[in-house]
Design a protein around this motif. Structure first.
Motif, mmCIF file in Angstrom:
data_model
loop_
_atom_site.group_PDB
_atom_site.id
_atom_site.type_symbol
_atom_site.label_atom_id
_atom_site.label_comp_id
_atom_site.label_asym_id
_atom_site.label_seq_id
_atom_site.Cartn_x
_atom_site.Cartn_y
_atom_site.Cartn_z
ATOM 1 N N GLY A 26 1.060 -1.490 -0.316
ATOM 2 C CA GLY A 26 0.235 -0.163 0.134
ATOM 3 C C GLY A 26 1.090 1.286 -0.297
ATOM 4 O O GLY A 26 2.079 0.947 -0.153
ATOM 5 N N HIS A 27 0.089 2.395 0.152
ATOM 6 C CA HIS A 27 0.748 3.733 -0.037
ATOM 7 C C HIS A 27 0.201 4.660 0.507
ATOM 8 O O HIS A 27 -1.250 4.647 0.591
ATOM 9 N N GLY A 28 0.818 5.987 0.749
ATOM 10 C CA GLY A 28 0.287 6.939 1.184
ATOM 11 C C GLY A 28 -0.537 7.859 -0.108
ATOM 12 O O GLY A 28 -0.397 7.060 -1.787
ATOM 13 N N ILE A 29 -1.447 8.756 -0.134
ATOM 14 C CA ILE A 29 -1.892 8.517 -1.614
ATOM 15 C C ILE A 29 -2.536 10.354 -1.609
ATOM 16 O O ILE A 29 -2.931 11.345 0.379
ATOM 17 N N GLY A 30 -2.616 10.924 -1.938
ATOM 18 C CA GLY A 30 -3.777 12.684 -2.061
ATOM 19 C C GLY A 30 -3.643 13.302 -2.995
ATOM 20 O O GLY A 30 -4.257 12.671 -4.365
#
Length: 255
Positions: free
Chosen positions: A173-177
């Motif tokens: 998974g990952h950060g997102i924005g």
């Protein structure tokens, strides 16, 4: 937008925009799931996703990203992630199909995934889907300020392995924005030798367990995108985009 250890912390206005993006993704995934039945070519799902993006006037997040040629990632059975929709590939009773979808709304990304049964599936395959979905929720429960990133990882890995399945290590998974993939990476296992980080309000994480019935090892097919299990065992994939708040995790990609 503040920054913490390379991680962009979102304010309430930015989280509200991400909520709108993710609700559109949810709408797409619901429409895809409703269309699943034996005999459907997987390219039909691409058409559904494209049509909703046009209707909602949003840009597909994956189309052209790194050269990916479709709006939708559509992965069947042993395909873990990044599968191509196809006019030739038709769903068969007993298959499972994973949909991974993202959109860009007013400069912010939404991202979510789910795996769907095609007709009646074997009990052990249903267990795979149930455990994968449950592991996502176990991870989300740990996505609270005061915990650390690897608390999420441990919750996912522990639940999956306690049921005899395993988690893919190659994809996380990952950060997102404002970008599809931001820091931090969110592994579905506790990695050895890597620094953990405290979780802070304003983080938004795309948590996405990819779980296999057999070996967690994967390989990439000749299309340079589709990831499959090396032993060709079945794989499930569920994902939510989650904002971390003082009041607990806020699942953006679910009404």
């Amino acid at each position: 937008m503040k920054k913490y250890r390379g991680v962009f912390l979102k304010n309430s206005s930015e989280i509200s925009l991400m909520r709108e993006a993710n609700l559109i993704v949810y709408e797409v995934l619901d429409a895809l799931e409703a269309a699943v039945e034996p005999g459907v070519p997987t390219m039909e799902f691409e058409k559904i996703a494209v049509d909703i993006c046009k209707k909602r006037k949003v840009k597909p997040a994956f189309l052209g990203y790194g050269g990916f040629p479709f709006t939708l990632c559509c992965s069947v059975n042993e395909e873990v992630v990044h599968g191509f929709p196809s006019s030739e590939r038709k769903l068969v009773e007993g298959d499972i199909v994973s949909f991974d979808m993202g959109v860009i709304y007013q400069g912010f990304y939404g991202d979510s995934a789910r795996t769907v049964a095609v007709g009646t599936i074997e009990p052990e395959v249903q267990k795979l889907l149930d455990v994968t979905r449950e592991s996502l929720m176990k991870g989300i429960e740990k996505a609270v300020p005061g915990n650390t990133l690897f608390d999420i990882s441990a919750a996912v890995q522990g639940h999956v392995q306690s049921h005899g399945f395993d988690v893919v290590r190659r994809f996380v998974g990952h950060g997102i924005g404002r970008r599809l993939h931001e820091k931090p990476e969110v592994p579905n296992f506790v990695p050895k030798g890597l620094p953990d980080i405290p979780l802070k309000p304003g983080m938004v994480l795309a948590i996405e367990p990819m779980v296999t019935m057999g070996s967690p090892d994967v390989e990439i097919l000749s299309d340079q995108w589709t990831a499959v299990t090396k032993d060709r065992s079945l794989s499930g994939h569920f994902e939510h985009s989650v904002a971390l708040t003082d009041n607990g995790p806020y699942i953006l990609s679910r009404p």
